[in-house]
Design a protein around this motif. Structure first.
Motif, PDB file in Angstrom:
ATOM      1  N   TRP A 128       0.839  -1.223   0.000  1.00 44.55           N
ATOM      2  CA  TRP A 128       0.000   0.000   0.000  1.00 44.55           C
ATOM      3  C   TRP A 128       0.863   1.258   0.000  1.00 44.55           C
ATOM      4  CZ3 TRP A 128      -1.061   4.372   2.860  1.00 44.55           C
ATOM      5  CH2 TRP A 128      -2.289   5.018   2.615  1.00 44.55           C
ATOM      6  N   GLU A 129       1.904   1.289   0.855  1.00 48.05           N
ATOM      7  CA  GLU A 129       2.765   2.467   0.994  1.00 48.05           C
ATOM      8  C   GLU A 129       3.473   2.794  -0.322  1.00 48.05           C
ATOM      9  OE1 GLU A 129       2.974   4.057   4.035  1.00 48.05           O
ATOM     10  OE2 GLU A 129       4.090   5.649   2.984  1.00 48.05           O
ATOM     11  N   ARG A 166       1.103   4.066  -2.912  1.00 46.57           N
ATOM     12  CA  ARG A 166       0.757   5.483  -2.708  1.00 46.57           C
ATOM     13  C   ARG A 166       1.888   6.386  -3.196  1.00 46.57           C
ATOM     14  NH1 ARG A 166      -0.415   9.497   2.276  1.00 46.57           N
ATOM     15  NH2 ARG A 166      -1.395  11.028   0.896  1.00 46.57           N
ATOM     16  N   CYS A 226       1.763   6.876  -6.858  1.00 44.38           N
ATOM     17  CA  CYS A 226       0.717   7.844  -7.269  1.00 44.38           C
ATOM     18  C   CYS A 226       1.201   9.279  -7.039  1.00 44.38           C
ATOM     19  CB  CYS A 226      -0.567   7.602  -6.469  1.00 44.38           C
ATOM     20  SG  CYS A 226      -1.406   6.074  -6.904  1.00 44.38           S
ATOM     21  N   ASP A 274      -2.822  10.695  -6.306  1.00 40.38           N
ATOM     22  CA  ASP A 274      -2.813   9.961  -5.035  1.00 40.38           C
ATOM     23  C   ASP A 274      -3.673   8.729  -5.230  1.00 40.38           C
ATOM     24  OD1 ASP A 274      -2.372   9.258  -2.378  1.00 40.38           O
ATOM     25  OD2 ASP A 274      -2.685  11.324  -1.657  1.00 40.38           O
ATOM     26  N   LEU A 275      -3.673   7.845  -4.251  1.00 44.60           N
ATOM     27  CA  LEU A 275      -4.536   6.665  -4.357  1.00 44.60           C
ATOM     28  C   LEU A 275      -5.989   7.110  -4.457  1.00 44.60           C
ATOM     29  CD1 LEU A 275      -2.829   4.248  -1.784  1.00 44.60           C
ATOM     30  CD2 LEU A 275      -3.082   3.828  -4.243  1.00 44.60           C
ATOM     31  N   GLY A 308      -7.192   4.602  -1.630  1.00 40.70           N
ATOM     32  CA  GLY A 308      -6.598   5.513  -0.632  1.00 40.70           C
ATOM     33  C   GLY A 308      -7.328   5.576   0.689  1.00 40.70           C
ATOM     34  N   VAL A 339      -6.869   9.351   2.024  1.00 40.29           N
ATOM     35  CA  VAL A 339      -5.499   9.906   1.951  1.00 40.29           C
ATOM     36  C   VAL A 339      -5.479  11.439   1.904  1.00 40.29           C
ATOM     37  CG1 VAL A 339      -4.255   7.908   1.029  1.00 40.29           C
ATOM     38  CG2 VAL A 339      -5.508   9.417  -0.540  1.00 40.29           C
ATOM     39  N   CYS A 342      -5.274  -1.421   5.618  1.00 38.00           N
ATOM     40  CA  CYS A 342      -5.399  -0.788   4.297  1.00 38.00           C
ATOM     41  C   CYS A 342      -6.544  -1.447   3.517  1.00 38.00           C
ATOM     42  CB  CYS A 342      -4.087  -0.902   3.531  1.00 38.00           C
ATOM     43  SG  CYS A 342      -2.753   0.038   4.333  1.00 38.00           S
ATOM     44  N   TRP A 345      -2.739  -1.258  -7.805  1.00 36.73           N
ATOM     45  CA  TRP A 345      -3.305  -0.057  -7.142  1.00 36.73           C
ATOM     46  C   TRP A 345      -3.909   0.882  -8.191  1.00 36.73           C
ATOM     47  CZ3 TRP A 345       1.861  -0.844  -8.037  1.00 36.73           C
ATOM     48  CH2 TRP A 345       2.564   0.165  -8.725  1.00 36.73           C
ATOM     49  N   CYS A 399      -4.547   4.963  -9.022  1.00 35.03           N
ATOM     50  CA  CYS A 399      -4.316   6.389  -8.685  1.00 35.03           C
ATOM     51  C   CYS A 399      -5.454   7.241  -9.249  1.00 35.03           C
ATOM     52  CB  CYS A 399      -3.017   6.890  -9.303  1.00 35.03           C
ATOM     53  SG  CYS A 399      -1.545   5.978  -8.845  1.00 35.03           S
TER      54      CYS A 399
END
Ligand code: MAN
Ligand code: CA
Length: 278
Positions: A173-174, A177, A180, A186-187, A209, A222, A247, A270, A272
């Protein structure tokens, strides 16, 4: 006075003449009748005197007439002079009035022009300020348009004011992000049912996010906004039942309730999101 003197002199002379006439008459009366001619010729200056007297009288009359005509002419001139003076005064008054009016008009015009000039200056300043703002807005829109075109060319998908990018590799997840953020996005944040409907069409499992890493059970997007409307899958979030799952992924497709919490260190795709319209 000269006139009076002349008249006196004239009268005196007439008296003298009358007296000499009387003497002459007397002398004629003393002589024989019909001898008048002889009596006159007896005084040789008589006719001359009469002629002088008549001439003098005539001159006096002439003088009087001349005086009268001069006096008339003088009074006429005086009247004309008076008229001219009045006319000059009148013209002076008119001139003053015109000059005064013109001065006032000029002052009024100058005042109005000054006000108009100030207003135009203000308008110009406003216009320049607005022009500057509009130019900046135009440049900003140009940049955004260029950015949007580039993203669309790189495979981003447009939906309802945002563009979305789905990764082709897996990350936790980190790291997802961070990817993105590096892309100026961003997510994904899901703010509406429409956006959820759009998201659930993707068949792969993807990070979005949403996390409760800061405070367990306090789900936050986020961008810092708290979760209000959620689309958890049945039985989720279940972080407490298994190991910590802080998450959120889109787990199921084709169904509205598609979210699942799962361990943040697991590696999946993921999505974005970048807003392109306000
Ligand atoms: C199952 C469920 C989920 C959980 C995952 C973790 O699918 O318990 O709630 O997040 O396992 O892999
Ligand atoms: Ca879960």
């Amino acid at each position: 006075m000269a006139n009076g003197d002349n008249r006196e002199e004239f009268e005196l002379r007439m008296d003298g003449l009358a007296r000499s006439d009387a003497l002459q008459t007397c002398s004629v009366e003393e002589g024989e009748e019909g001898e008048e001619g002889e009596a006159t010729s007896a005084v040789p200056g008589g006719k001359l005197y009469r002629l002088v007297a008549v001439s003098f009288g005539f001159l006096c009359i002439l003088q009087a007439a001349l005086n009268i005509s001069l006096r008339l002419g003088l009074s006429n001139t005086e009247a004309r002079c008076k008229n001219l003076t009045e006319e000059i005064d009148n013209l002076k008054r008119i001139n003053f009035a015109i000059t005064h009016n013109m001065t006032q008009e000029i002052e009024a015009t100058r005042y109005n022009l000054t006000r108009e000039k100030d207003e135009l200056k203000r308008n110009l300043t406003d216009f320049e300020a607005r022009y500057k703002v509009l130019t900046e807005e135009r440049d900003e829109l140009k940049r955004k348009l260029t950015d949007l075109v580039n993203r669309l060319q790189q495979g981003w998908v447009y939906f309802s004011g945002s563009v979305y990018y789905i990764s082709s590799i897996n990350k936790n997840w980190e790291e997802s992000r961070n990817d993105c953020l590096q892309r100026g996005a961003d997510l994904m944040i899901i703010n509406s049912k429409e956006e959820q409907d759009f998201a659930e069409q993707v068949k792969d499992r993807m990070w979005i996010g949403l996390t409760d890493r800061e405070t367990e059970g306090m789900w936050k997007w986020v961008d810092g906004t708290p979760l209000t409307t959620s689309y958890w899958a049945s039985g989720e979030p279940n972080s407490f039942e298994s190991r910590e799952e802080d998450c959120v992924e889109l787990k199921y497709y084709g169904t509205v309730e598609s979210w699942n919490d799962r361990p943040c260190d697991e590696q999946i795709l993921w999505v974005c999101e970048k807003k392109v319209l306000p």
